[in-house]
Design an enzyme around this catalytic site. Sequence first.
Site, short mmCIF file in Angstrom:
data_model
loop_
_atom_site.label_atom_id
_atom_site.label_comp_id
_atom_site.label_asym_id
_atom_site.label_seq_id
_atom_site.Cartn_x
_atom_site.Cartn_y
_atom_site.Cartn_z
N CYS A 80 -30.31 72.32 19.41
CA CYS A 80 -31.61 71.65 19.51
C CYS A 80 -31.46 70.13 19.64
O CYS A 80 -31.08 69.64 20.69
CB CYS A 80 -32.48 72.03 18.32
N HIS A 168 -32.65 78.06 18.39
CA HIS A 168 -32.04 78.07 17.05
C HIS A 168 -31.38 79.42 16.76
O HIS A 168 -32.06 80.38 16.40
CB HIS A 168 -33.12 77.79 15.99
N GLU A 170 -29.72 80.17 14.24
CA GLU A 170 -29.64 80.41 12.80
C GLU A 170 -30.85 81.15 12.24
O GLU A 170 -30.78 81.68 11.14
CB GLU A 170 -29.43 79.08 12.06
#
Length: 511
Positions: A80, A168, A170
Site C-alpha cells: 500500500c 493488503h 494481511e
Amino acid sequence: MQHDKVLILDFGSQYTQLIARRVRELNIYSEIHPFNKIPSNIEEYKAVILSGSPFSVRGDQALHPDLSQIRGKKPMLAVCYGAQYLAHFSGGEVAPSNTREYGRANLSFIQKGEPFFAYIKKGSQVWMSHSDTIKHLPKNGILLASTHDVENAAYKIEGEPTYAIQFHPEVYHSTDGKQLLENFLVGIAGLLQDWTPDSFVEETVDAIKEKVGNDKVVLGLSGGVDSTVAAVLLNKAIGKNLYCIFVNNGLLRKNEFQNVLNQYEGMGLNVKGVDASKRFLDALAGIEDPELKRKAIGNAFIEVFDDEAHKIEDVKWLAQGTIYPDVIESVSATGGPSATIKSHHNVGGLPDFMKLKIVEPLRAIFKDEVRRVGATLGIDPELLGRHPFPGPGLGIRILGDITAEKVRILQEVDAIFINGLKEWGLYDKVWQAGAMLLPVNSVGVMGDERTYEKCVALRAVESTDGMTADWVNLPYEFLQKTSNDIINKVKGVNRVVYDISSKPPATIEWE
Ligand code: XMP
C-alpha cells in the site's frame, strides 16, 4: 538458535500488527520497528516488509524511510503506502484515485508464471484501502497484477528482489493473502519456517536460565492467560526460585480466589495466595468517583504486592506478563491508538522503589501466540480460553461506592450469567461477558410484596482486542432464563437489563 527473521517497517497503518501476525502464522519470526528506526543489526533480517500508512506520499506529512541498506540488497515487499512510496520517488506517478478503492476487489490480471503469485488464480479476492493510486509504475517496474479499478495493483522492479502491492495481504478478506506472503517469504526470500511454539518454549526457557541464573524472581499472578503462561515458562526455567503472588483484592468473581489458587497449585507453581480483601474494601470505603476507585485499588495492590515481595529474601527480579502489542504500542511510528489500554495495565505501574530488574518472557509474542504457547506447555484449555477480566475486577463494575454486600450481590449475578453462558454453549462465542451493578433502585413486586431493589446490567461483547467491540446477539430464551434465575436467586436484585451499546461510543466496562 537464531531464526530467520523478517523486519516490518511501520508507517502507522492500523494493519501493521496484522502483517506481523500473518507472518508468524507461517512460522516465521517477524518484528515491527518504526519506519525511521531501522535496527542497527539490519544484516540479521532476511527480508523486509513496508507497511501501509494513514498518510499520503504526496502530502506534507509523507513519511520518508532511509532504504539505502535495504533496497536491492534484501528481498523487500512494499504494501500500500510502501508501494506508492516506491512509485512516487522512483520515477513513477501517484495521484488521488477517481474511483473508490476501499474494500473488496478481484484480481482480473495476473502475470503468467510469476512466482510471487504462485498458487493464486485470477479472480482471487483482495482487500483495498487507499485513496491514492499508482498511475505510472516506477522506473524498471514490471506489472504483475491488476484489478478492475486498479491497473497497477502489484509490480516488481526488474533486477531487484523488490515487490510492491497496493492491496493488503494481511487482512483476512484478502483470501490468498497468506499464500502471497508465503510466496514472497519462502519462495522468493528463502526464509525457513522454523518459528513454532515448541521452539519458542525451548529458547525462552534457555534465555531465562541464562538471564536470571540462580536469582529469585517474584511474579504477580492474576488468574489470566498472560501471567499464567509467563509463570509456567519461568517455573520450567527456574523452578522454586520463582515466587508467585496471587492477591485476593476482594473484587474477584465468586469463588475465584480459591479455584484459581487450587489450579495454580495443581500446576506445580510456587504460589502464595494473599487474601487482602479487607484492605481493599477499607481503602475503597465511601469512594464514588471511578478514577479515584481505580487509584485506590491500584495503590492497595502495590502496597500488598510490595509487602509480600519484601518477605522474599534477596529477590532480584520482577516478572511481568507484558506481550508484544504492549511493546509495539510504546514505539509505534505514529504514537499508536491505544494510549488508554496502556493505563489499564495493573501490574505495569509498580513503583521504582522496589528496585527489581524486570524479566518479561512474553515480550515477543501476540495474544494468540500466548495461547498456543500455553497449549504447548500443557496448561488447561479452559484456563487458556478464559474471557479477559480487568485488574480492578468487579470494582469497575459496581457503579457508585463499593461495599462488601454489593460485591456479594454482583458475584452471585455474574456467576449465574457466566455459568449460564457455559451451559448454553455460548461462552466461547463471546469475547468478554460480565454484569454491572447499577446505583439505581426501582420498584418491583414479588408475591404480594412491593420491592425497591437494585438493577443489574448484563454485558456480552465480541471483539478482537477490546479496542472496539459490539454487543452479542444472545438468544432471547437465554436472556429470559438468565433474568429469571437472577431475580429469583439473588436477594437484592429485582430488575435485569441487557446492554446493547457498541464501543465506541460506549466502553466495555461501565466503571
Ligand atoms: P473498556 O472499558 O475501556 O475496556 O472498553 C476494554 C478492555 O480492557 C479491560 N480493562 C482492563 N484490564 N486492567 C486490565 O487488566 C484494567 O484496569 C482494565 N480496565 C479495563 C476491559 O475489561 C476490557 O476487556
